[in-house]
Design a protein around this motif. Sequence first.
Motif, PDB file in Angstrom:
ATOM      1  N   UNK A 144       0.832  -1.210   0.000  1.00 46.02           N
ATOM      2  CA  UNK A 144       0.000   0.000   0.000  1.00 46.02           C
ATOM      3  C   UNK A 144       0.867   1.260   0.000  1.00 46.02           C
ATOM      4  N   UNK A 145       1.920   1.237   0.783  1.00 44.24           N
ATOM      5  CA  UNK A 145       2.821   2.395   0.874  1.00 44.24           C
ATOM      6  C   UNK A 145       3.537   2.612  -0.451  1.00 44.24           C
ATOM      7  N   UNK A 146       4.008   1.539  -1.061  1.00 47.65           N
ATOM      8  CA  UNK A 146       4.728   1.639  -2.330  1.00 47.65           C
ATOM      9  C   UNK A 146       3.807   2.178  -3.429  1.00 47.65           C
ATOM     10  N   UNK A 147       2.545   1.767  -3.428  1.00 47.58           N
ATOM     11  CA  UNK A 147       1.574   2.248  -4.425  1.00 47.58           C
ATOM     12  C   UNK A 147       1.383   3.757  -4.360  1.00 47.58           C
ATOM     13  N   UNK A 148       1.573   4.354  -3.202  1.00 52.96           N
ATOM     14  CA  UNK A 148       1.409   5.803  -3.043  1.00 52.96           C
ATOM     15  C   UNK A 148       2.567   6.588  -3.669  1.00 52.96           C
ATOM     16  N   UNK A 149       3.633   5.889  -4.049  1.00 51.05           N
ATOM     17  CA  UNK A 149       4.798   6.481  -4.708  1.00 51.05           C
ATOM     18  C   UNK A 149       5.340   7.700  -3.961  1.00 51.05           C
ATOM     19  N   UNK A 150       5.603   7.507  -2.694  1.00 51.02           N
ATOM     20  CA  UNK A 150       6.163   8.572  -1.868  1.00 51.02           C
ATOM     21  C   UNK A 150       7.666   8.666  -2.125  1.00 51.02           C
ATOM     22  N   UNK A 151       8.133   9.818  -2.517  1.00 50.43           N
ATOM     23  CA  UNK A 151       9.538   9.984  -2.885  1.00 50.43           C
ATOM     24  C   UNK A 151      10.435  10.355  -1.707  1.00 50.43           C
ATOM     25  N   UNK A 152       9.861  10.941  -0.671  1.00 45.82           N
ATOM     26  CA  UNK A 152      10.670  11.418   0.440  1.00 45.82           C
ATOM     27  C   UNK A 152      10.651  10.468   1.643  1.00 45.82           C
ATOM     28  N   UNK A 153      10.295   9.216   1.407  1.00 43.91           N
ATOM     29  CA  UNK A 153      10.254   8.194   2.451  1.00 43.91           C
ATOM     30  C   UNK A 153      11.236   7.081   2.092  1.00 43.91           C
ATOM     31  N   UNK A 154      12.025   6.682   3.070  1.00 39.85           N
ATOM     32  CA  UNK A 154      12.908   5.533   2.904  1.00 39.85           C
ATOM     33  C   UNK A 154      12.546   4.540   4.001  1.00 39.85           C
ATOM     34  N   UNK A 155      12.371   3.289   3.612  1.00 42.80           N
ATOM     35  CA  UNK A 155      11.995   2.259   4.574  1.00 42.80           C
ATOM     36  C   UNK A 155      13.034   1.149   4.555  1.00 42.80           C
ATOM     37  N   UNK A 156      13.512   0.812   5.745  1.00 40.45           N
ATOM     38  CA  UNK A 156      14.435  -0.314   5.921  1.00 40.45           C
ATOM     39  C   UNK A 156      13.719  -1.336   6.791  1.00 40.45           C
ATOM     40  N   UNK A 157      13.547  -2.534   6.251  1.00 38.83           N
ATOM     41  CA  UNK A 157      12.947  -3.621   7.025  1.00 38.83           C
ATOM     42  C   UNK A 157      14.083  -4.545   7.450  1.00 38.83           C
ATOM     43  N   UNK A 158      14.194  -4.752   8.746  1.00 39.15           N
ATOM     44  CA  UNK A 158      15.220  -5.630   9.289  1.00 39.15           C
ATOM     45  C   UNK A 158      14.521  -6.889   9.765  1.00 39.15           C
ATOM     46  N   UNK A 159      14.971  -8.018   9.245  1.00 42.32           N
ATOM     47  CA  UNK A 159      14.305  -9.275   9.527  1.00 42.32           C
ATOM     48  C   UNK A 159      15.322 -10.347   9.904  1.00 42.32           C
ATOM     49  N   UNK A 160      14.843 -11.363  10.543  1.00 44.36           N
ATOM     50  CA  UNK A 160      15.668 -12.528  10.823  1.00 44.36           C
ATOM     51  C   UNK A 160      15.777 -13.359   9.552  1.00 44.36           C
ATOM     52  N   UNK A 161      16.174 -14.610   9.683  1.00 50.12           N
ATOM     53  CA  UNK A 161      16.266 -15.464   8.497  1.00 50.12           C
ATOM     54  C   UNK A 161      14.904 -15.637   7.834  1.00 50.12           C
ATOM     55  N   UNK A 162      14.873 -15.516   6.510  1.00 49.96           N
ATOM     56  CA  UNK A 162      13.642 -15.721   5.743  1.00 49.96           C
ATOM     57  C   UNK A 162      13.853 -16.889   4.783  1.00 49.96           C
ATOM     58  N   UNK A 163      12.891 -17.784   4.738  1.00 48.80           N
ATOM     59  CA  UNK A 163      12.984 -18.930   3.832  1.00 48.80           C
ATOM     60  C   UNK A 163      12.830 -18.470   2.390  1.00 48.80           C
ATOM     61  N   UNK A 164      13.233 -19.308   1.454  1.00 44.20           N
ATOM     62  CA  UNK A 164      13.120 -18.963   0.032  1.00 44.20           C
ATOM     63  C   UNK A 164      11.679 -18.731  -0.389  1.00 44.20           C
TER      64      UNK A 164
END
Length: 189
Positions: free
Chosen positions: A91-111
């Motif tokens: 939803x956030x990406x669809x809004x095409x906000x140019x002045x927002x940077x998002x970093x998602x920090x996650x543990x191990x993710x399966x393929x």
Amino acid sequence: MIKKTFQVNEKTFTIENYFLFYGVNEGSKEIKVSEILLNKKKEDISSFEEKDILSDENIFLDEILNKSLFSEEKIIIIKKGTDKILNLLQKIIEKELKDIKIIIISGPLEKKSKLRNFFEKEKYLICVPFYQDTFEALLSFTEKFFRENKITVSRADINLIINKCNGDKKKLINELTKIQMYCLNEKKI
């Protein structure tokens, strides 16, 4: 798009807006986040845990959409990310906000993780895996630390410190920080 850790830097961060850092190496993830946020104002950075965001998405969306008069961009760090955050992120990406940077920090993710697959397949999203450090990488990191801080230490002691940390860079950094504090007056262990 998948990138290696050394390919992500401040320049990449200025160009791209969405990042996924995942894997077992918590210490390397922390170091990378610190490196790319080095010259950023603390007021521009907000940190959330995924569970807090999902408990009330509207508050999080308001936080993102509210523009500040004093800063040009907002940096959002989402800790403990899982597949549950994917719908909100889309939803956030669809809004095409140019002045927002998002970093998602996650543990191990399966393929088969939906979040991982989404970041790997889209060209405008950066996906960075953080694998367990090898003994050689930790050795190089430790030797560089001692060299930069001008602390004399034997090779056997370096090996002992690295082995005590069990391949965890976060633990290694904690141990090296303790040694640095201990050696403030004396430069030899």
